[in-house]
Design a protein around this motif. Structure first.
Motif, PDB file in Angstrom:
ATOM      1  N   UNK A   1       0.680  -1.120   0.024  1.00  0.00           N
ATOM      2  CA  UNK A   1      -0.153  -0.023   0.001  1.00  0.00           C
ATOM      3  C   UNK A   1       0.912   1.186  -0.126  1.00  0.00           C
ATOM      4  N   UNK A   2       0.509   2.185  -0.543  1.00  0.00           N
ATOM      5  CA  UNK A   2       1.030   3.387  -0.768  1.00  0.00           C
ATOM      6  C   UNK A   2       0.123   4.642  -0.319  1.00  0.00           C
ATOM      7  N   UNK A   3       0.638   5.852   0.059  1.00  0.00           N
ATOM      8  CA  UNK A   3       0.037   7.129   0.444  1.00  0.00           C
ATOM      9  C   UNK A   3      -0.397   7.881  -0.829  1.00  0.00           C
ATOM     10  N   UNK A   4      -1.287   8.314  -0.919  1.00  0.00           N
ATOM     11  CA  UNK A   4      -1.888   9.429  -1.826  1.00  0.00           C
ATOM     12  C   UNK A   4      -2.003  10.828  -1.308  1.00  0.00           C
ATOM     13  N   UNK A  36       5.150   4.139  -7.174  1.00  0.00           N
ATOM     14  CA  UNK A  36       6.092   3.044  -7.029  1.00  0.00           C
ATOM     15  C   UNK A  36       7.069   3.088  -6.143  1.00  0.00           C
ATOM     16  N   UNK A  37       7.348   4.281  -5.849  1.00  0.00           N
ATOM     17  CA  UNK A  37       8.447   4.523  -4.669  1.00  0.00           C
ATOM     18  C   UNK A  37       8.145   4.757  -3.205  1.00  0.00           C
ATOM     19  N   UNK A  38       6.834   4.908  -2.950  1.00  0.00           N
ATOM     20  CA  UNK A  38       6.504   5.018  -1.633  1.00  0.00           C
ATOM     21  C   UNK A  38       6.544   3.813  -0.734  1.00  0.00           C
ATOM     22  N   UNK A  53      -2.389  13.684   2.951  1.00  0.00           N
ATOM     23  CA  UNK A  53      -1.978  12.368   2.388  1.00  0.00           C
ATOM     24  C   UNK A  53      -2.814  11.180   3.225  1.00  0.00           C
ATOM     25  N   UNK A  54      -3.366  10.295   2.501  1.00  0.00           N
ATOM     26  CA  UNK A  54      -3.916   9.278   3.306  1.00  0.00           C
ATOM     27  C   UNK A  54      -3.459   7.839   2.511  1.00  0.00           C
ATOM     28  N   UNK A  55      -3.622   6.841   3.323  1.00  0.00           N
ATOM     29  CA  UNK A  55      -3.160   5.451   2.632  1.00  0.00           C
ATOM     30  C   UNK A  55      -4.235   5.027   1.740  1.00  0.00           C
ATOM     31  N   UNK A  56      -3.493   4.844   0.402  1.00  0.00           N
ATOM     32  CA  UNK A  56      -4.478   4.384  -0.832  1.00  0.00           C
ATOM     33  C   UNK A  56      -5.053   3.218  -0.345  1.00  0.00           C
TER      34      UNK A  56
END
Length: 56
Positions: A1-4, A36-38, A53-56
């Motif tokens: 999971x990444x942040x957006x 890709x890098x988060x 910023x929130x978790x995707x």
């Protein structure tokens, strides 16, 4: 999971220097996170004054 970063972003830039992997940059109206890098560390979310910023 990444942040957006959501539209709540006020373009203040507080998040960018906190990213340990340098994947946050200024977009046209809001900051953006290169997915890709988060590494899902949440450092950006911890300093954001508007909780953009929130978790995707």
């Amino acid at each position: 999971m990444a942040y957006i970063i959501t539209d709540a972003c006020i373009n203040c830039g507080a998040c960018e220097p906190e990213c340990p992997v340098d994947v946050i940059s200024a977009g046209d109206d809001i900051y953006v996170i290169e997915q890709e890098g988060c590494i899902d560390c949440g450092a950006c979310a911890n300093v954001c004054p508007v909780d953009a910023p929130i978790p995707e």
